[in-house]
Design an enzyme around this catalytic site. Structure first.
Site, PDB file in Angstrom:
ATOM      1  N   HIS A   9     -68.960  19.887  -9.481  1.00 38.63           N
ATOM      2  CA  HIS A   9     -67.806  20.695  -9.887  1.00 38.63           C
ATOM      3  C   HIS A   9     -67.806  22.047  -9.190  1.00 38.63           C
ATOM      4  O   HIS A   9     -68.847  22.535  -8.728  1.00 38.63           O
ATOM      5  CB  HIS A   9     -67.796  20.895 -11.406  1.00 38.63           C
ATOM      6  CG  HIS A   9     -68.996  21.633 -11.905  1.00 38.63           C
ATOM      7  ND1 HIS A   9     -69.118  23.007 -11.803  1.00 38.63           N
ATOM      8  CD2 HIS A   9     -70.134  21.190 -12.484  1.00 38.63           C
ATOM      9  CE1 HIS A   9     -70.284  23.384 -12.320  1.00 38.63           C
ATOM     10  NE2 HIS A   9     -70.922  22.292 -12.741  1.00 38.63           N
ATOM     11  N   GLY A  10     -66.643  22.683  -9.149  1.00 42.08           N
ATOM     12  CA  GLY A  10     -66.522  24.025  -8.592  1.00 42.08           C
ATOM     13  C   GLY A  10     -67.228  25.062  -9.458  1.00 42.08           C
ATOM     14  O   GLY A  10     -67.676  24.782 -10.575  1.00 42.08           O
ATOM     15  N   ASP A  13     -67.856  31.010 -14.107  1.00 37.63           N
ATOM     16  CA  ASP A  13     -68.419  32.359 -14.269  1.00 37.63           C
ATOM     17  C   ASP A  13     -69.913  32.290 -14.566  1.00 37.63           C
ATOM     18  O   ASP A  13     -70.683  33.148 -14.119  1.00 37.63           O
ATOM     19  CB  ASP A  13     -67.689  33.124 -15.379  1.00 37.63           C
ATOM     20  CG  ASP A  13     -66.298  33.585 -14.957  1.00 37.63           C
ATOM     21  OD1 ASP A  13     -66.006  33.615 -13.737  1.00 37.63           O
ATOM     22  OD2 ASP A  13     -65.495  33.913 -15.851  1.00 37.63           O
ATOM     23  N   ASN A  15     -72.000  29.955 -13.480  1.00 36.53           N
ATOM     24  CA  ASN A  15     -72.685  29.694 -12.211  1.00 36.53           C
ATOM     25  C   ASN A  15     -72.844  30.995 -11.442  1.00 36.53           C
ATOM     26  O   ASN A  15     -73.912  31.287 -10.891  1.00 36.53           O
ATOM     27  CB  ASN A  15     -71.885  28.734 -11.323  1.00 36.53           C
ATOM     28  CG  ASN A  15     -71.850  27.316 -11.807  1.00 36.53           C
ATOM     29  OD1 ASN A  15     -70.795  26.696 -11.813  1.00 36.53           O
ATOM     30  ND2 ASN A  15     -72.977  26.753 -12.218  1.00 36.53           N
ATOM     31  N   ARG A  58     -65.168  21.926 -16.634  1.00 41.80           N
ATOM     32  CA  ARG A  58     -65.379  22.296 -15.234  1.00 41.80           C
ATOM     33  C   ARG A  58     -65.291  21.090 -14.305  1.00 41.80           C
ATOM     34  O   ARG A  58     -64.821  21.201 -13.178  1.00 41.80           O
ATOM     35  CB  ARG A  58     -66.686  23.063 -15.066  1.00 41.80           C
ATOM     36  CG  ARG A  58     -67.935  22.341 -15.550  1.00 41.80           C
ATOM     37  CD  ARG A  58     -69.105  23.328 -15.640  1.00 41.80           C
ATOM     38  NE  ARG A  58     -70.371  22.733 -16.020  1.00 41.80           N
ATOM     39  CZ  ARG A  58     -70.819  22.630 -17.260  1.00 41.80           C
ATOM     40  NH1 ARG A  58     -70.075  23.055 -18.273  1.00 41.80           N
ATOM     41  NH2 ARG A  58     -72.004  22.116 -17.507  1.00 41.80           N
ATOM     42  N   GLU A  83     -73.267  16.756 -18.309  1.00 40.03           N
ATOM     43  CA  GLU A  83     -74.479  17.465 -17.894  1.00 40.03           C
ATOM     44  C   GLU A  83     -75.579  17.328 -18.936  1.00 40.03           C
ATOM     45  O   GLU A  83     -75.316  17.074 -20.112  1.00 40.03           O
ATOM     46  CB  GLU A  83     -74.154  18.942 -17.646  1.00 40.03           C
ATOM     47  CG  GLU A  83     -75.312  19.804 -17.174  1.00 40.03           C
ATOM     48  CD  GLU A  83     -75.928  19.380 -15.852  1.00 40.03           C
ATOM     49  OE1 GLU A  83     -76.550  18.296 -15.798  1.00 40.03           O
ATOM     50  OE2 GLU A  83     -75.822  20.144 -14.871  1.00 40.03           O
ATOM     51  N   ARG A  84     -76.802  17.518 -18.493  1.00 34.46           N
ATOM     52  CA  ARG A  84     -77.954  17.469 -19.380  1.00 34.46           C
ATOM     53  C   ARG A  84     -77.864  18.575 -20.417  1.00 34.46           C
ATOM     54  O   ARG A  84     -77.436  19.692 -20.126  1.00 34.46           O
ATOM     55  CB  ARG A  84     -79.246  17.629 -18.568  1.00 34.46           C
ATOM     56  CG  ARG A  84     -80.493  17.425 -19.387  1.00 34.46           C
ATOM     57  CD  ARG A  84     -81.717  17.440 -18.521  1.00 34.46           C
ATOM     58  NE  ARG A  84     -82.908  17.122 -19.305  1.00 34.46           N
ATOM     59  CZ  ARG A  84     -84.129  17.163 -18.808  1.00 34.46           C
ATOM     60  NH1 ARG A  84     -84.337  17.493 -17.553  1.00 34.46           N
ATOM     61  NH2 ARG A  84     -85.160  16.860 -19.576  1.00 34.46           N
ATOM     62  N   ASP A  85     -78.274  18.285 -21.630  1.00 39.11           N
ATOM     63  CA  ASP A  85     -78.317  19.266 -22.707  1.00 39.11           C
ATOM     64  C   ASP A  85     -79.631  20.037 -22.590  1.00 39.11           C
ATOM     65  O   ASP A  85     -80.705  19.447 -22.703  1.00 39.11           O
ATOM     66  CB  ASP A  85     -78.221  18.556 -24.060  1.00 39.11           C
ATOM     67  CG  ASP A  85     -78.083  19.505 -25.230  1.00 39.11           C
ATOM     68  OD1 ASP A  85     -78.446  20.692 -25.092  1.00 39.11           O
ATOM     69  OD2 ASP A  85     -77.630  19.049 -26.290  1.00 39.11           O
ATOM     70  N   HIS A 140     -72.125  17.036 -12.351  1.00 36.29           N
ATOM     71  CA  HIS A 140     -72.867  18.301 -12.469  1.00 36.29           C
ATOM     72  C   HIS A 140     -74.132  18.265 -11.617  1.00 36.29           C
ATOM     73  O   HIS A 140     -74.616  17.191 -11.254  1.00 36.29           O
ATOM     74  CB  HIS A 140     -73.221  18.524 -13.938  1.00 36.29           C
ATOM     75  CG  HIS A 140     -72.037  18.419 -14.831  1.00 36.29           C
ATOM     76  ND1 HIS A 140     -71.196  19.478 -15.079  1.00 36.29           N
ATOM     77  CD2 HIS A 140     -71.510  17.356 -15.505  1.00 36.29           C
ATOM     78  CE1 HIS A 140     -70.217  19.081 -15.872  1.00 36.29           C
ATOM     79  NE2 HIS A 140     -70.383  17.800 -16.143  1.00 36.29           N
TER      80      HIS A 140
END
Length: 190
Positions: A9-10, A13, A15, A58, A83-85, A140
């Site tokens: 994903h792009g 904030d 990131n 995202r 995504e992983r938690d 992700h």
């Protein structure tokens, strides 16, 4: 032959400021939308049959932007690619994580084996449903790293490689095995 283009994903904030997102549902920022548009322009040069996305904002927003450049595909979401938690470490910066959890044992973090199994199950579902198709999978960083690490039997060492936002990696299923053809490509980003 089934081809999957893995798209991270792009940018968000979080990131941009180095916060661990995990399952926290953060939208793209303006730079992330620009990156998704650049992915869309690049991927429009090829034909695609379907776009699959993690259900997090995202990833879905990245997929929607890419889809606007591609004629046929609709977007499907698959929870297997969420995504992983990271449990109690989510929202922390790298420095905060190192200080609070120097052993990297984050309370309530999704167990590695469960995470890996979830992702590989999703990959099997894609292969069964889209044999000999061309698939864009928007996911992700940790998901893509886990896929590439698993498919290469650890040859591609991803623990020390940071996947760039909006990077592309390509895998193909042929002769009953997955092969990695590209990894962390960013030439399409201006």
């Amino acid at each position: 032959m089934t081809t999957i283009c893995l798209v991270r994903h792009g940018e968000t904030d979080w990131n941009a400021c180095g916060r661990l997102q995990g399952k926290t549902d953060i939208p793209l920022n303006d730079n992330g939308r620009t990156q998704a548009n650049q992915c869309g322009m690049y991927l429009a040069k090829s034909d695609w049959d379907v776009i699959i996305s993690s259900p997090l904002k995202r990833a879905v927003e990245t997929a929607e932007i890419i889809s606007s450049y591609i004629v046929q595909p609709t977007i499907l979401t698959m929870v297997e690619f969420i995504e992983r938690d990271y449990g109690d470490a989510e929202g922390m910066t790298f420095a905060e994580k190192r200080m609070a959890y120097p052993d990297k044992q984050y309370p309530n973090k999704e167990k590695r084996e469960l995470f890996d199994n979830r992702i590989m199950d999703g990959l099997c579902k894609i292969q069964e449903a889209y044999k000999n198709k061309r698939v864009i999978l928007v996911a992700h960083g940790a998901v893509i790293k886990a896929l590439l690490n698993g498919l290469s039997s650890g040859i591609i060492e991803t623990n020390h490689t940071r996947l760039q936002n909006a990077c592309l990696s390509k895998i193909e299923f042929q002769f009953n095995s997955w092969n990695i053809h590209e990894f962390n490509q960013t030439a399409h980003l201006l």
